[in-house]
Design an enzyme around this catalytic site. Sequence first.
Site, PDB file in Angstrom:
ATOM      1  N   HIS A 293      -4.167   7.809  19.201  1.00 14.88           N
ATOM      2  CA  HIS A 293      -3.959   8.607  17.995  1.00 14.88           C
ATOM      3  C   HIS A 293      -3.870   7.632  16.820  1.00 14.88           C
ATOM      4  O   HIS A 293      -2.900   6.886  16.699  1.00 14.88           O
ATOM      5  CB  HIS A 293      -2.653   9.404  18.145  1.00 14.88           C
ATOM      6  CG  HIS A 293      -2.408  10.373  17.026  1.00 14.88           C
ATOM      7  ND1 HIS A 293      -1.672  11.520  17.195  1.00 14.88           N
ATOM      8  CD2 HIS A 293      -2.778  10.370  15.723  1.00 14.88           C
ATOM      9  CE1 HIS A 293      -1.603  12.175  16.048  1.00 14.88           C
ATOM     10  NE2 HIS A 293      -2.276  11.488  15.139  1.00 14.88           N
TER      11      HIS A 293
ATOM     12  N   ARG B 174       0.651  15.729   2.787  1.00 11.41           N
ATOM     13  CA  ARG B 174       2.004  15.350   2.352  1.00 11.41           C
ATOM     14  C   ARG B 174       2.216  13.874   2.650  1.00 11.41           C
ATOM     15  O   ARG B 174       1.344  13.219   3.227  1.00 11.41           O
ATOM     16  CB  ARG B 174       3.055  16.167   3.123  1.00 11.41           C
ATOM     17  CG  ARG B 174       2.872  16.053   4.641  1.00 11.41           C
ATOM     18  CD  ARG B 174       3.983  16.704   5.419  1.00 11.41           C
ATOM     19  NE  ARG B 174       3.669  16.858   6.825  1.00 11.41           N
ATOM     20  CZ  ARG B 174       3.720  15.912   7.742  1.00 11.41           C
ATOM     21  NH1 ARG B 174       4.046  14.675   7.392  1.00 11.41           N
ATOM     22  NH2 ARG B 174       3.435  16.158   9.002  1.00 11.41           N
TER      23      ARG B 174
END
Length: 455
Positions: free
Chosen positions: A208, A303
């Site tokens: 990831h 964000r």
Amino acid sequence: MIESLLVANRGEIARRIIRTAKRLGIRTIAVHSEADADLPFVSEADEAVLVGPPNPALSYRNTEAILAAAKATGAQAIHPGYGFLSENAEFARTVEASGLIWVGPDADAITAMGDKINARNLMAAAGVPVAPGTTDPAADLDAAVTAAAEIGYPVMVKAAAGGGGMGMGVAVDEAALRTEYDKVRAFAERMFGDGSVLIERYFPRVRHVEVQILGLADGRVVALGERECSVQRRNQKLVEESPSPAVSPELRVRLLAAAVRAGEAVGYRNAGTVECLLVPRQRDSEGDVPGSEEFFFLEMNTRLQVEHPVTEYVYGIDLVEEQLRVASGLAPTFDPDALTPAGHAIEMRINAEDPKRFLPGPGVVTTWVEPSGVGVRVDSGYTEGNTVTPFYDSLMAKLIISGATRDEVLGRAKEAVAGFQVVGPKNNLPFFAELLDNEEFRSGAYDTGIVSRMR
């Protein structure tokens, strides 16, 4: 520059934002629940407003109470941090409609990236690699079965409106798919109010990796390197590092260029993160096969990320300051055409949880001693005497270690973990001590299955 800022969050991220705002001479306003009245972020802000009881739906997600606090204190802008209202497009629209500055991407970008299926399709159209999967929600179980047969097992069953590792399941065959589809759909309806389900190819051994992007006030989108986020439990991150030990220079060029295209596709402004799955490079009898590394778009977080400090160290910038500058219409503090990363950084999330099964363990903090030294930073939300309650995320602090090389950082990290003392709530410091001695992790050749293999 913005002159007054309301921080619509709590704990370590609220303290983090307040710290930068104060350095810039910005007046800060904290909002807090009854449960958090004694936490450090409340006393460190210039003003503090009680917005509700412990239940986050009645306090930190209470849009009316937060907007009322902004009006009462004369706040000019709202920074949402991460979690809670940070990716709530309707709240972003309401903030701007109220004449306030929203420190984040605009509501349209949040909406575009909030639905995983819509985001996949947008990214594919922009030339960003996406994993094989459905381009529309699987309307029912039969549609999911048909899609999975075309994609090929194993598949990931994902809530289209999900995030943060929630609302996902893996199916290795049709029988498992039938179970996971119903489970994920029910969870998605309950948690997100949207039962739409995406079927996507699942890669058993994968890493990831994410890219930090920043949409500047002049319209440009820049990429500030990548972060490795493969140390996870229940699809949620525990450790992040930058740069990734898995990313070659050639792959980095492709990865960062794709992230910039992703941001440009939605006219992105402010800080965001493009998350990807990385299939490690293939090898033959002569060693690594050049160009064989594949990556696929996973999602975009609209964000500031929990793990932003590792990027700050490698690039020598303050991402919260850059957010505030973009929101104020100002140029960045750095030259976008001369970004010069250097060194290495690792972040460990110190959670109030069992270090073996990772189950929450709230309690009163009777001892809190933070490590210090060269290359050691602690972003904490608690201190001695505070209570970690069961109402919110278990994150107590972030331990960030930086240095010239990964080996130097690993050495400093071991000393820092050993010197971090937390008594009262359960904590996962013993897990990090174990991880830092783990040969797979130390080699850098790990993937998202490392925690399960350690257990």
